[in-house]
Design a protein around this motif. Sequence first.
Motif, PDB file in Angstrom:
ATOM      1  N   UNK A 189      -1.918  13.959  -0.659  1.00 60.78           N
ATOM      2  CA  UNK A 189      -1.497  12.551  -0.600  1.00 60.78           C
ATOM      3  C   UNK A 189      -2.697  11.637  -0.840  1.00 60.78           C
ATOM      4  N   UNK A 190      -3.868  12.015  -0.347  1.00 58.47           N
ATOM      5  CA  UNK A 190      -5.078  11.251  -0.608  1.00 58.47           C
ATOM      6  C   UNK A 190      -5.432  11.251  -2.085  1.00 58.47           C
ATOM      7  N   UNK A 191      -5.257  12.397  -2.743  1.00 55.69           N
ATOM      8  CA  UNK A 191      -5.501  12.477  -4.184  1.00 55.69           C
ATOM      9  C   UNK A 191      -4.548  11.570  -4.949  1.00 55.69           C
ATOM     10  N   UNK A 192      -3.292  11.534  -4.531  1.00 58.91           N
ATOM     11  CA  UNK A 192      -2.311  10.650  -5.169  1.00 58.91           C
ATOM     12  C   UNK A 192      -2.707   9.188  -4.968  1.00 58.91           C
ATOM     13  N   UNK A 193      -3.184   8.858  -3.769  1.00 56.25           N
ATOM     14  CA  UNK A 193      -3.652   7.491  -3.509  1.00 56.25           C
ATOM     15  C   UNK A 193      -4.801   7.134  -4.444  1.00 56.25           C
ATOM     16  N   UNK A 194      -5.746   8.064  -4.620  1.00 51.92           N
ATOM     17  CA  UNK A 194      -6.891   7.825  -5.513  1.00 51.92           C
ATOM     18  C   UNK A 194      -6.431   7.654  -6.955  1.00 51.92           C
ATOM     19  N   UNK A 195      -5.419   8.407  -7.362  1.00 53.83           N
ATOM     20  CA  UNK A 195      -4.864   8.284  -8.716  1.00 53.83           C
ATOM     21  C   UNK A 195      -4.253   6.892  -8.911  1.00 53.83           C
ATOM     22  N   UNK A 196      -3.534   6.410  -7.904  1.00 52.31           N
ATOM     23  CA  UNK A 196      -2.955   5.068  -7.982  1.00 52.31           C
ATOM     24  C   UNK A 196      -4.068   4.024  -8.074  1.00 52.31           C
ATOM     25  N   UNK A 230     -10.043   1.072   6.197  1.00 59.21           N
ATOM     26  CA  UNK A 230      -9.977   0.335   4.938  1.00 59.21           C
ATOM     27  C   UNK A 230      -8.964  -0.800   5.070  1.00 59.21           C
ATOM     28  N   UNK A 231      -9.040  -1.801   4.189  1.00 56.57           N
ATOM     29  CA  UNK A 231      -8.109  -2.929   4.269  1.00 56.57           C
ATOM     30  C   UNK A 231      -6.642  -2.483   4.299  1.00 56.57           C
ATOM     31  N   UNK A 232      -5.872  -3.155   5.127  1.00 57.78           N
ATOM     32  CA  UNK A 232      -4.432  -2.937   5.244  1.00 57.78           C
ATOM     33  C   UNK A 232      -4.059  -1.521   5.672  1.00 57.78           C
ATOM     34  N   UNK A 233      -5.026  -0.736   6.160  1.00 58.45           N
ATOM     35  CA  UNK A 233      -4.758   0.636   6.590  1.00 58.45           C
ATOM     36  C   UNK A 233      -4.660   1.634   5.454  1.00 58.45           C
ATOM     37  N   UNK A 249       0.852  -1.185   0.000  1.00 60.29           N
ATOM     38  CA  UNK A 249       0.000   0.000   0.000  1.00 60.29           C
ATOM     39  C   UNK A 249       0.891   1.239   0.000  1.00 60.29           C
ATOM     40  N   UNK A 250       0.713   2.102  -0.998  1.00 57.59           N
ATOM     41  CA  UNK A 250       1.561   3.281  -1.152  1.00 57.59           C
ATOM     42  C   UNK A 250       1.202   4.411  -0.194  1.00 57.59           C
ATOM     43  N   UNK A 251      -0.085   4.520   0.169  1.00 54.65           N
ATOM     44  CA  UNK A 251      -0.512   5.601   1.059  1.00 54.65           C
ATOM     45  C   UNK A 251      -1.360   4.995   2.172  1.00 54.65           C
ATOM     46  N   UNK A 252      -0.803   5.029   3.372  1.00 50.23           N
ATOM     47  CA  UNK A 252      -1.449   4.475   4.562  1.00 50.23           C
ATOM     48  C   UNK A 252      -1.945   5.604   5.459  1.00 50.23           C
ATOM     49  N   UNK A 253      -3.014   5.339   6.195  1.00 51.69           N
ATOM     50  CA  UNK A 253      -3.453   6.285   7.220  1.00 51.69           C
ATOM     51  C   UNK A 253      -4.789   6.923   6.946  1.00 51.69           C
TER      52      UNK A 253
END
Length: 155
Positions: free
Chosen positions: A63-70, A140-143, A49-53
């Motif tokens: 960082x949340x936007x980057x997670x959504x892009x991934x 969410x799964x795996x944090x 998981x690239x973005x946790x928390x």
Amino acid sequence: MSSSIETKLAELGLSLPAAAAPAANYVPWTVSGNIVHISGQLPMQDGKVAVLGKLGESVEVDAGQEAAKICALNILAQLKAACGGDLGRARRCLRLGGFVNATPNFSEHPKVINGASDLIVAAMGDGGRHARFAVGVAGLPFGAAVEVDGTFEIA
């Protein structure tokens, strides 16, 4: 086989990862007629998981936007698999569903999920314009900070 979606991603400096195997008792996608439902995708990169928390706590909106892009890249990888390796069969994105791991007082869920929406539209043009929801969840799964699922029309 390269598609216009993959060409557009390459122009953006992006490439599709390999489609991830499911992490539990489900399939990564189903096809019914010309509709593909993609299971929720986490912001997985290189097997982790690239973005946790939580947004509103340890994760900032960008960082949340980057997670959504991934997540959106992972959705497109699953879509390619569902299309037998031919992403050129994808006609349009019908809907994205966004889940944001957030504190109770966080209220910028739509802004976070814009990371996924913006990527899908950039990759698919007008065919990427979609209906959507963005909601906050307690975990969410795996944090993971974000999870996104999608529904697409294919030829």
